[in-house]
Write an enzyme that holds these catalytic residues in place. Structure first.
Site, PDB file in Angstrom:
ATOM      1  CG  LEU A  20      -4.438   3.251  10.065  1.00 21.44           C
ATOM      2  CD1 LEU A  20      -3.524   4.456  10.104  1.00 21.44           C
ATOM      3  CD2 LEU A  20      -5.867   3.652  10.391  1.00 21.44           C
ATOM      4  N   GLY A  21      -4.092   0.068   6.709  1.00 25.82           N
ATOM      5  CA  GLY A  21      -4.094  -0.312   5.306  1.00 25.82           C
ATOM      6  C   GLY A  21      -2.839  -1.059   4.937  1.00 25.82           C
ATOM      7  CB  THR A  22      -1.984  -4.000   3.415  1.00 27.91           C
ATOM      8  OG1 THR A  22      -2.414  -4.282   4.734  1.00 27.91           O
ATOM      9  CG2 THR A  22      -0.709  -4.748   3.129  1.00 27.91           C
ATOM     10  N   GLY A  23      -0.451  -1.678   1.513  1.00 26.77           N
ATOM     11  CA  GLY A  23      -0.231  -1.256   0.134  1.00 26.77           C
ATOM     12  C   GLY A  23       0.696  -2.206  -0.573  1.00 26.77           C
ATOM     13  CB  THR A  24       2.898  -1.694  -3.488  1.00 23.80           C
ATOM     14  OG1 THR A  24       2.349  -0.363  -3.426  1.00 23.80           O
ATOM     15  CG2 THR A  24       2.564  -2.311  -4.807  1.00 23.80           C
ATOM     16  CB  THR A  27       1.456  -3.361   7.146  1.00 21.69           C
ATOM     17  OG1 THR A  27       1.620  -4.485   6.298  1.00 21.69           O
ATOM     18  CG2 THR A  27       0.113  -3.477   7.850  1.00 21.69           C
ATOM     19  CB  VAL A  28      -0.261   2.190   7.076  1.00 19.12           C
ATOM     20  CG1 VAL A  28      -0.319   3.501   7.850  1.00 19.12           C
ATOM     21  CG2 VAL A  28       0.585   2.351   5.827  1.00 19.12           C
ATOM     22  CG  ASP A 137       1.789   4.552  -7.304  1.00 19.78           C
ATOM     23  OD1 ASP A 137       0.979   4.185  -8.182  1.00 19.78           O
ATOM     24  OD2 ASP A 137       1.984   3.911  -6.261  1.00 19.78           O
TER      25      ASP A 137
HETATM   26  P1  ADP Z   1       2.110   1.464   0.048  1.00 19.74           P
HETATM   27  O1  ADP Z   1       3.343   2.163  -0.320  1.00 19.74           O
HETATM   28  O2  ADP Z   1       2.333   0.091   0.531  1.00 19.74           O
HETATM   29  O3  ADP Z   1       1.037   1.549  -1.047  1.00 19.74           O
HETATM   30  P2  ADP Z   1       0.672   3.564   1.452  1.00 19.74           P
HETATM   31  O4  ADP Z   1       1.518   4.632   2.025  1.00 19.74           O
HETATM   32  O5  ADP Z   1      -0.027   3.884   0.189  1.00 19.74           O
HETATM   33  O6  ADP Z   1       1.520   2.232   1.321  1.00 19.74           O
HETATM   34  O7  ADP Z   1      -0.398   3.120   2.552  1.00 19.74           O
HETATM   35  C1  ADP Z   1      -1.290   2.028   2.325  1.00 19.74           C
HETATM   36  C2  ADP Z   1      -2.693   2.376   2.835  1.00 19.74           C
HETATM   37  O8  ADP Z   1      -2.657   2.653   4.259  1.00 19.74           O
HETATM   38  C3  ADP Z   1      -3.271   3.644   2.209  1.00 19.74           C
HETATM   39  O9  ADP Z   1      -3.930   3.371   0.981  1.00 19.74           O
HETATM   40  C4  ADP Z   1      -4.229   4.134   3.310  1.00 19.74           C
HETATM   41  O10 ADP Z   1      -5.462   3.445   3.224  1.00 19.74           O
HETATM   42  C5  ADP Z   1      -3.528   3.728   4.597  1.00 19.74           C
HETATM   43  N1  ADP Z   1      -2.712   4.848   5.124  1.00 19.74           N
HETATM   44  C6  ADP Z   1      -1.467   5.168   4.734  1.00 19.74           C
HETATM   45  N2  ADP Z   1      -0.997   6.256   5.389  1.00 19.74           N
HETATM   46  C7  ADP Z   1      -1.976   6.667   6.221  1.00 19.74           C
HETATM   47  C8  ADP Z   1      -2.113   7.767   7.162  1.00 19.74           C
HETATM   48  N3  ADP Z   1      -1.118   8.651   7.346  1.00 19.74           N
HETATM   49  N4  ADP Z   1      -3.266   7.899   7.839  1.00 19.74           N
HETATM   50  C9  ADP Z   1      -4.279   7.009   7.598  1.00 19.74           C
HETATM   51  N5  ADP Z   1      -4.217   5.971   6.742  1.00 19.74           N
HETATM   52  C10 ADP Z   1      -3.085   5.776   6.049  1.00 19.74           C
HETATM   53 MG    MG Z   2      -0.011   3.106  -1.733  1.00 20.10          MG
END
Ligand code: ADP
Ligand code: MG
Length: 416
Positions: A20-24, A27-28, A137
């Site tokens: 779904l996504g990768t953040g800092t 990976t989700v 944040d």
């Molecule tokens: P990080 O701490 O690495 O920034 P996040 O929690 O912000 O991680 O998640 C990174 C990305 O994953 C988010 O910007 C979003 O696009 C996706 N994501 C995170 N949590 C969810 C969720 N519960 N449902 C759908 N997408 C999600």
């Molecule tokens: Mg994030």
């Protein structure tokens, strides 16, 4: 590493699917619970190897916070697990993705949508602040949407959040620079109020499609935030460009749109000097818009009055179709009314009625010359109606602008 060849981690109770996504630092994945309901969840996987001591603390804080709170606009943490390599946060799945993608796909959000989002965000923040939690944040990437249709905002990613009393002062630099309050960027002391700055930046991005201090470097960002230059809107820049290119009708429409933003700004500005500057701009835009309007109206009249052989031909070909004849008659009445230039609302109504009829007839019309002509006529009528609608909106914006200009200059408000 979360590269393309990297298989999702394995969990006993879940089947992990798409990323779904990768953040800092995580990976989700989207995932299904194996047993029972096959409930859909989002699992945030943090590789232990990528964690230094500070990150472990951040993550533990996140877990701690999310576990205890329940709020309709905060992502629910259902559970958490770990194995030798990873820590897993099992969260409520937000099918609408994040706000950053949502804005990018639509370029800008209508004010109506932005208003509801702001209310929901404020609601979540009020709840957090009542519990002495700051997010620290806040940015569109960390705000999720419950569903693609009728989305509800869900605040996520509490990796940086801290339990802190509202007036506690911290010295550490956290968060993402573009959305960060100046006191954070300049590495001075800050407190819970920095979240409010981020909300402002997010709201601006929702309405204008990019953050107010979009910058390529940290130095540029700091310079932009520190300067007290008003944030120029793209609308005015565009309007001036179109005006220079000689596209009067596009320029007029852009000036009027810009006025819609400047009028409330003029109303709410409490600093006398800045209010005067905005007032001067509003005055300038109004008079240019008026000049342009005169230009556009006269050229559009010419267009209307010009003979239209295609229209004549269509009438000729409609003679054996009484319903089509009547609808075309109504359209001519609308055009005549527009030429008179009197009651726009009535004229628009007439255009809309005739268009409703003509569109129905077009659907039933077999292919051929008459269909082509009818199609072209409908397009002309539609653009007439659109033009009229724009004109009405512009007049409204202009009169709002004039009212605002007539307001007396208030002296600077002081809070205490
Ligand atoms: P990080 O701490 O690495 O920034 P996040 O929690 O912000 O991680 O998640 C990174 C990305 O994953 C988010 O910007 C979003 O696009 C996706 N994501 C995170 N949590 C969810 C969720 N519960 N449902 C759908 N997408 C999600
Ligand atoms: Mg994030």
């Amino acid at each position: 590493m979360a590269g393309s060849g990297w298989a999702p981690p394995r969990l006993d109770e879940f089947i992990l699917t798409e990323r779904l996504g990768t953040g800092t630092y995580a990976t989700v994945y989207k995932a299904y619970r194996k047993r029972d309901t096959r409930e859909v969840v989002a699992i945030k996987c943090v590789s232990k190897r990528s964690l230094n001591r500070a990150s472990v603390e951040n993550l533990l804080t996140e877990i701690e916070i999310l576990k205890t709170i329940r709020h309709p606009h905060i992502v629910e943490l259902k559970d958490f697990q770990w194995d030798s390599d990873h820590i897993y946060l099992i969260m409520e799945f937000c099918a609408g993705g994040d706000l950053s993608r949502f804005i990018r796909m639509r370029r800008i959000l209508p004010e109506k949508v932005a208003r509801v989002f702001l209310q929901q965000l404020a609601c979540a923040l009020k709840f957090l602040h009542d519990h002495n939690i700051s997010h620290l944040d806040l940015k569109p990437q960390n705000i999720l949407l419950s569903a693609p249709e009728h989305p509800q905002l869900k605040l996520a990613d509490f990796g940086f959040a801290q339990y802190m009393s509202p007036w506690d002062e911290k010295h550490v630099l956290r968060g993402s620079p573009l959305y960060m309050a100046p006191e954070m960027v300049c590495r001075q002391q800050y407190d819970a109020r920095v979240d409010l700055w981020s909300v402002g930046v997010i709201l601006y991005e929702a309405l204008f499609g990019r953050p107010p201090f979009a910058s390529r470097s940290f130095t540029e960002l700091e310079e932009k935030i520190r300067s007290d230059r008003a944030v120029e809107t793209d609308l005015v820049v565009e309007a001036v460009k179109k005006d220079q290119e000689g596209d009067a009708s596009a320029a007029l429409s852009l000036y009027c749109k810009a006025l819609e933003y400047f009028v409330p700004a003029l109303h709410y500005e409490s600093d006398a000097r800045r209010k005067e500057a905005i007032r001067a701009k509003v005055g300038q835009y109004i008079s240019r818009a008026e000049e342009l309007k005169a230009l556009v109206t006269s050229s559009s009249k010419n267009l209307l009055q010009r003979e239209n052989p295609a229209r004549e031909l269509l009438r000729e070909m409609a003679k054996d179709k009484p319903r089509l004849c009547a609808a075309l008659e109504m359209a001519s009445a609308a055009i005549a009314k527009e030429e008179e230039g009197k009651d726009d609302a009535d004229t628009l109504e007439l255009y809309q009625q005739s268009l409703g009829e003509l569109l129905l007839l077009l659907a039933a019309e077999p292919a051929g010359r008459r269909r082509e002509l009818l199609h072209a006529e409908i397009q002309t009528l539609m653009s007439r109606a659109e033009y009229l609608k724009e004109q009405m909106k512009m007049r409204e914006a202009q009169s709002m602008g004039k009212e605002a200009l007539a307001e007396p200059v208030r002296s600077t408000c002081t809070l205490q």
